[in-house]
Scaffold this active site. Structure first.
Site, PDB file in Angstrom:
ATOM      1  N   ASN A  60      -1.804  -0.176   7.021  1.00 53.11           N
ATOM      2  CA  ASN A  60      -1.186  -1.425   7.504  1.00 53.11           C
ATOM      3  C   ASN A  60      -0.306  -2.110   6.462  1.00 53.11           C
ATOM      4  O   ASN A  60      -0.218  -3.339   6.424  1.00 53.11           O
ATOM      5  CB  ASN A  60      -2.282  -2.362   8.037  1.00 53.11           C
ATOM      6  CG  ASN A  60      -3.386  -2.591   7.015  1.00 53.11           C
ATOM      7  OD1 ASN A  60      -3.241  -2.224   5.841  1.00 53.11           O
ATOM      8  ND2 ASN A  60      -4.477  -3.202   7.426  1.00 53.11           N
ATOM      9  N   GLU A 101      -9.112 -10.597  -7.900  1.00 52.50           N
ATOM     10  CA  GLU A 101      -8.195  -9.468  -7.690  1.00 52.50           C
ATOM     11  C   GLU A 101      -7.002  -9.506  -8.661  1.00 52.50           C
ATOM     12  O   GLU A 101      -6.555  -8.463  -9.130  1.00 52.50           O
ATOM     13  CB  GLU A 101      -7.691  -9.483  -6.238  1.00 52.50           C
ATOM     14  CG  GLU A 101      -8.803  -9.200  -5.232  1.00 52.50           C
ATOM     15  CD  GLU A 101      -8.394  -9.433  -3.783  1.00 52.50           C
ATOM     16  OE1 GLU A 101      -7.234  -9.826  -3.525  1.00 52.50           O
ATOM     17  OE2 GLU A 101      -9.243  -9.215  -2.898  1.00 52.50           O
ATOM     18  N   THR A 151      -5.555  -7.349  10.677  1.00 53.45           N
ATOM     19  CA  THR A 151      -5.814  -6.034  10.075  1.00 53.45           C
ATOM     20  C   THR A 151      -5.306  -4.870  10.935  1.00 53.45           C
ATOM     21  O   THR A 151      -4.707  -3.926  10.409  1.00 53.45           O
ATOM     22  CB  THR A 151      -7.330  -5.865   9.828  1.00 53.45           C
ATOM     23  OG1 THR A 151      -7.802  -7.001   9.103  1.00 53.45           O
ATOM     24  CG2 THR A 151      -7.623  -4.599   9.058  1.00 53.45           C
ATOM     25  N   ARG A 209      -1.360 -14.287   4.459  1.00 55.40           N
ATOM     26  CA  ARG A 209      -2.144 -13.595   5.501  1.00 55.40           C
ATOM     27  C   ARG A 209      -1.521 -13.811   6.869  1.00 55.40           C
ATOM     28  O   ARG A 209      -1.571 -12.933   7.727  1.00 55.40           O
ATOM     29  CB  ARG A 209      -3.608 -13.998   5.437  1.00 55.40           C
ATOM     30  CG  ARG A 209      -4.197 -13.433   4.134  1.00 55.40           C
ATOM     31  CD  ARG A 209      -5.639 -13.272   4.004  1.00 55.40           C
ATOM     32  NE  ARG A 209      -6.465 -12.825   5.057  1.00 55.40           N
ATOM     33  CZ  ARG A 209      -7.106 -11.662   5.061  1.00 55.40           C
ATOM     34  NH1 ARG A 209      -6.916 -10.772   4.099  1.00 55.40           N
ATOM     35  NH2 ARG A 209      -7.942 -11.368   6.030  1.00 55.40           N
ATOM     36  N   LYS A 224       0.833  -1.205   0.000  1.00 56.98           N
ATOM     37  CA  LYS A 224       0.000   0.000   0.000  1.00 56.98           C
ATOM     38  C   LYS A 224       0.875   1.267   0.000  1.00 56.98           C
ATOM     39  O   LYS A 224       2.088   1.175   0.228  1.00 56.98           O
ATOM     40  CB  LYS A 224      -0.920  -0.038   1.236  1.00 56.98           C
ATOM     41  CG  LYS A 224      -1.902  -1.220   1.240  1.00 56.98           C
ATOM     42  CD  LYS A 224      -2.820  -1.174   2.466  1.00 56.98           C
ATOM     43  CE  LYS A 224      -3.821  -2.326   2.457  1.00 56.98           C
ATOM     44  NZ  LYS A 224      -4.789  -2.218   3.589  1.00 56.98           N
ATOM     45  N   PHE A 251     -15.277   3.159   6.722  1.00 59.47           N
ATOM     46  CA  PHE A 251     -13.886   3.387   6.336  1.00 59.47           C
ATOM     47  C   PHE A 251     -13.670   3.282   4.832  1.00 59.47           C
ATOM     48  O   PHE A 251     -12.540   3.418   4.358  1.00 59.47           O
ATOM     49  CB  PHE A 251     -12.949   2.419   7.076  1.00 59.47           C
ATOM     50  CG  PHE A 251     -13.196   0.949   6.809  1.00 59.47           C
ATOM     51  CD1 PHE A 251     -12.652   0.328   5.686  1.00 59.47           C
ATOM     52  CD2 PHE A 251     -13.964   0.194   7.676  1.00 59.47           C
ATOM     53  CE1 PHE A 251     -12.872  -1.013   5.428  1.00 59.47           C
ATOM     54  CE2 PHE A 251     -14.190  -1.163   7.426  1.00 59.47           C
ATOM     55  CZ  PHE A 251     -13.642  -1.763   6.294  1.00 59.47           C
ATOM     56  N   ARG A 310       2.669  -6.468   9.510  1.00 55.41           N
ATOM     57  CA  ARG A 310       1.916  -5.389  10.158  1.00 55.41           C
ATOM     58  C   ARG A 310       2.352  -5.206  11.609  1.00 55.41           C
ATOM     59  O   ARG A 310       2.449  -4.081  12.108  1.00 55.41           O
ATOM     60  CB  ARG A 310       0.415  -5.688  10.068  1.00 55.41           C
ATOM     61  CG  ARG A 310      -0.127  -5.544   8.638  1.00 55.41           C
ATOM     62  CD  ARG A 310      -1.479  -6.203   8.489  1.00 55.41           C
ATOM     63  NE  ARG A 310      -2.146  -5.863   7.227  1.00 55.41           N
ATOM     64  CZ  ARG A 310      -3.291  -6.411   6.828  1.00 55.41           C
ATOM     65  NH1 ARG A 310      -3.894  -7.336   7.583  1.00 55.41           N
ATOM     66  NH2 ARG A 310      -3.826  -6.061   5.676  1.00 55.41           N
ATOM     67  N   TYR A 343     -12.088  -3.172  -3.932  1.00 59.12           N
ATOM     68  CA  TYR A 343     -12.678  -3.124  -2.587  1.00 59.12           C
ATOM     69  C   TYR A 343     -14.211  -3.159  -2.624  1.00 59.12           C
ATOM     70  O   TYR A 343     -14.856  -2.640  -1.713  1.00 59.12           O
ATOM     71  CB  TYR A 343     -12.177  -1.899  -1.834  1.00 59.12           C
ATOM     72  CG  TYR A 343     -10.766  -2.042  -1.287  1.00 59.12           C
ATOM     73  CD1 TYR A 343     -10.424  -3.110  -0.435  1.00 59.12           C
ATOM     74  CD2 TYR A 343      -9.776  -1.117  -1.579  1.00 59.12           C
ATOM     75  CE1 TYR A 343      -9.141  -3.243   0.077  1.00 59.12           C
ATOM     76  CE2 TYR A 343      -8.486  -1.246  -1.057  1.00 59.12           C
ATOM     77  CZ  TYR A 343      -8.177  -2.314  -0.231  1.00 59.12           C
ATOM     78  OH  TYR A 343      -6.912  -2.441   0.297  1.00 59.12           O
ATOM     79  N   HIS A 391      -1.871  -5.578   1.520  1.00 55.19           N
ATOM     80  CA  HIS A 391      -3.126  -6.303   1.281  1.00 55.19           C
ATOM     81  C   HIS A 391      -2.765  -7.717   0.858  1.00 55.19           C
ATOM     82  O   HIS A 391      -1.781  -7.914   0.138  1.00 55.19           O
ATOM     83  CB  HIS A 391      -3.912  -5.639   0.142  1.00 55.19           C
ATOM     84  CG  HIS A 391      -4.994  -6.535  -0.422  1.00 55.19           C
ATOM     85  ND1 HIS A 391      -6.238  -6.621   0.159  1.00 55.19           N
ATOM     86  CD2 HIS A 391      -4.991  -7.420  -1.460  1.00 55.19           C
ATOM     87  CE1 HIS A 391      -6.961  -7.516  -0.520  1.00 55.19           C
ATOM     88  NE2 HIS A 391      -6.227  -8.015  -1.506  1.00 55.19           N
TER      89      HIS A 391
END
Ligand code: IDP
Ligand code: MG
Length: 139
Positions: free
Chosen positions: A118, A132, A93, A87, A11, A59, A104, A51, A121
């Protein structure tokens, strides 16, 4: 057996803080392969697709604004159980409580912004990954 693939995004906070190499290193050190990689500046249309599941949440608009605030890096990583594995590497998150040792948990914290920043993704299912990857790598 076909190799599982996932979409990872570094990000804008990760790119601006110079953490692209760190994220790639952790993916490679875990033993996954980098199959494709692209730096881009995402626009609203692309992020609305990516998204879609979050449209209407409080948010959502801050998330889209944040994701358009600077360049991002899109990565396709592959390997057996890579979706679950990335993940786990990323951590939960909320970076405040993400376990130390995760991306993270080690590299991010709550900055008090409307959307939590964070670093990364990662797709959350085989269906999300396929959807995606097509958005970020249409060819
Ligand atoms: P994930 O990235 O861990 O899969 P999602 O629930 O898919 O989390 O949310 C997408 C992104 O939206 C998160 O990574 C985070 O940047 C942001 N976000 C999610 N939930 C919240 C929240 O409750 N407050 C602020 N930002 C959030
Ligand atoms: Mg998600």
């Amino acid at each position: 057996m076909s190799t599982e693939k996932t979409l990872v995004l570094v990000k804008p906070d990760g790119v601006s803080r110079g953490l692209v190499g760190e994220v790639i290193s952790r993916i490679e050190a875990k033993g996954y392969s980098i199959d494709a990689l692209r730096m881009l500046h995402a626009d609203r249309e692309l992020l609305e697709q990516h998204y879609a599941e979050h449209v209407g949440k409080v948010f959502y608009e801050p998330l889209v604004e944040f994701m358009m605030s600077g360049p991002i890096v899109a990565i396709v990583a592959s390997g057996n159980r890579v979706i679950e594995g990335f993940r786990a590497l990323a951590g939960v998150t909320d970076p405040t409580v993400a376990a130390p040792g995760t991306i993270r948990g080690d590299l991010a914290r709550d900055q008090g912004t409307k959307v939590v920043q964070n670093i990364v993704h990662g797709s959350d299912s085989t269906e999300s990954a396929a959807r995606e990857i097509k958005i970020f790598f249409p060819n």
